[in-house]
Design a protein around this motif. Sequence first.
Motif: not given
Length: 126
Positions: A15-16, A58-59, A66-68, A81-85
């Motif tokens: 989820g996101s 930077r990540y 997955r995150f932005t 924004q966190m995707n594919s948690l």
Amino acid sequence: VQLQASGGGLVQPGGSLRLSCVASGFNLNDYAMGWFRQAPGKERDFVAAIVWSGTVTRYADSVKGRFTISRDNAKNTVDLQMNSLKPEDTAVYYCASYRHPYLDGAYDSKEFYTYWGQGTLVTVSS
């Protein structure tokens, strides 16, 4: 000076969620900003950072792709924004202001962040 993080919650794997950090008492565009996270019993780790203009990010390797991280200086906000948690993303997430408006070699070290929000809990579980 205050940073207020919000947006955490319970989400299923895959989820996101979108976290938001609102600054008050100072101009956000004077600082690069970062997100960190701390899982139970673990150190507070770097997640993402963004320069004052938003043009450089930077990540951590664990969240890359997955995150932005983004920011809106007019609204004094920084979002994550966190995707594919994944379950291993479960942690309390903190926003913080960096010592400079740009990112130098120490951007992933929590010691060089000045102001911190109170944290918001993200739980990834089925």
